[in-house]
Design an enzyme around this catalytic site. Structure first.
Site, short mmCIF file in Angstrom:
data_model
loop_
_atom_site.label_atom_id
_atom_site.label_comp_id
_atom_site.label_asym_id
_atom_site.label_seq_id
_atom_site.Cartn_x
_atom_site.Cartn_y
_atom_site.Cartn_z
N ASP A 84 0.61 -1.21 0.05
CA ASP A 84 -0.14 -0.12 -0.07
C ASP A 84 0.94 1.14 0.06
OD1 ASP A 84 -2.54 1.25 0.08
OD2 ASP A 84 -2.30 1.64 2.14
N HIS A 85 0.50 2.37 -0.55
CA HIS A 85 0.96 3.64 -0.40
C HIS A 85 2.24 3.78 -0.96
CE1 HIS A 85 -2.06 6.78 0.38
NE2 HIS A 85 -2.65 6.01 1.22
N HIS A 178 -6.31 10.58 6.42
CA HIS A 178 -5.62 9.64 7.12
C HIS A 178 -5.17 10.14 8.75
CE1 HIS A 178 -4.05 8.76 2.90
NE2 HIS A 178 -4.32 7.77 3.45
N GLY A 207 -8.02 6.29 4.93
CA GLY A 207 -8.54 7.21 6.09
C GLY A 207 -9.84 6.84 6.48
N THR A 231 -5.53 3.20 11.51
CA THR A 231 -5.04 3.93 12.69
C THR A 231 -5.92 3.25 14.03
OG1 THR A 231 -4.48 5.89 11.37
CG2 THR A 231 -5.29 6.22 13.74
#
Length: 281
Positions: A84-85, A178, A207, A231
């Site tokens: 990811d990312h 995020h 997010g 998160t």
């Protein structure tokens, strides 16, 4: 159950009008907990390793990927593993060798023309390697967790972007941010519906930890498919560790505080998997 591809899980969720939860892996305990929670829910999940997580592991993808894949293969529900990312093109090109079936290439920090050029090249490479490629147009809110009310993905621009790049899935900016530790983000559900109507590829929500459960479920009904969650797992993990250490000042065995932390993540995973992908989602 055999490891499955990200493409298979996303397309199945999309065909059935449901979401598929994608949970971030940082440590071995994260991967174990995500699979534990998925098994409890009876629902498929995607385990995803971010570029930041790779940097935490001394910049080495192979060890954390191998461990995550091994845990995924032990599951009795369908599990895929995703990178990811990724902004680093060298890391992008490690995806296939690491045994992962998909990657999110993030060129959203570039201006539109450069984003298109870089993402088109990444998609061409990924498809030649048999990989599924996700990309991003329109920045999701910053890593400081602040809302970014002025940042939204335009459906017409998104359609042109998908056509120009050939990506398989698109992360869009619709109000999430995020790294939020409070679940107060408001999503533009009308925009999600318009993006779904405009685009031939699945929509991805980044997010998602900052989005309330009922809003996440509504976002799936409006057209979101892959729901990225990170998160909120770390909030649960850290809270459990703090509680264990505060309760016993003599505690030194990490198993004594990592076990409850792992269990807390598993509970969050089971609940969130149902929120986005359960029969009542």
């Amino acid at each position: 159950m055999p490891l499955v591809t990200t493409a298979a899980l996303i397309e199945d969720a999309r065909a059935n009008g449901r979401g598929i939860a994608a949970f971030n892996v940082i440590t071995l305990e994260h991967a174990e907990a995500i699979v534990q929670g998925a098994q409890h829910s009876g629902l498929p999940v995607i385990l995803q390793i971010s570029e930041n997580a790779v940097e935490f592991h001394h910049g080495l993808l192979a060890p954390i990927a191998a461990a995550t894949l091994a845990i995924a293969q032990s599951a009795d529900v369908a599990v895929a593993v995703h990178l990811d990312h990724v902004e680093d093109e060298n890391l992008l090109r490690q995806t296939a060798d690491a045994g992962l079936s998909s990657v999110m290439f993030d060129a959203s920090h570039l201006d539109y023309a450069d984003n298109v050029a870089a993402t088109r090249a990444a998609a061409q490479w990924a498809h030649a390697a048999g990989l599924y490629l996700e990309a991003e147009l329109g920045k999701v809110g910053g890593k400081d967790g602040a809302h970014a009310p002025g940042v939204r993905t335009d459906p017409d621009e998104a359609r042109a972007y998908v056509e120009a790049t050939g990506v398989d899935a698109l992360a869009v900016a619709v109000g999430s941010s995020h790294a939020m530790t409070e679940r107060s983000a408001a999503l533009d559900l009308d925009l999600i519906a318009r993006l779904r109507a405009a685009l031939p590829v699945p929509l991805v929500l980044h997010g998602s930890s900052g989005v309330p459960d009922d809003t996440l479920a509504a976002a799936v009904r409006a057209g979101m498919v892959k729901i990225n969650i990170g998160t909120i797992l770390n909030v649960a993990f850290t809270g459990a560790v703090r509680c264990a250490l505060a309760g016993d000042a003599s505690l030194v065995d990490p198993r004594k505080y990592l076990r409850p932390a792992r269990d807390e993540i598993a509970q969050v995973v089971a609940r969130m998997a149902h929120v986005v992908g359960g029969p009542d989602a």
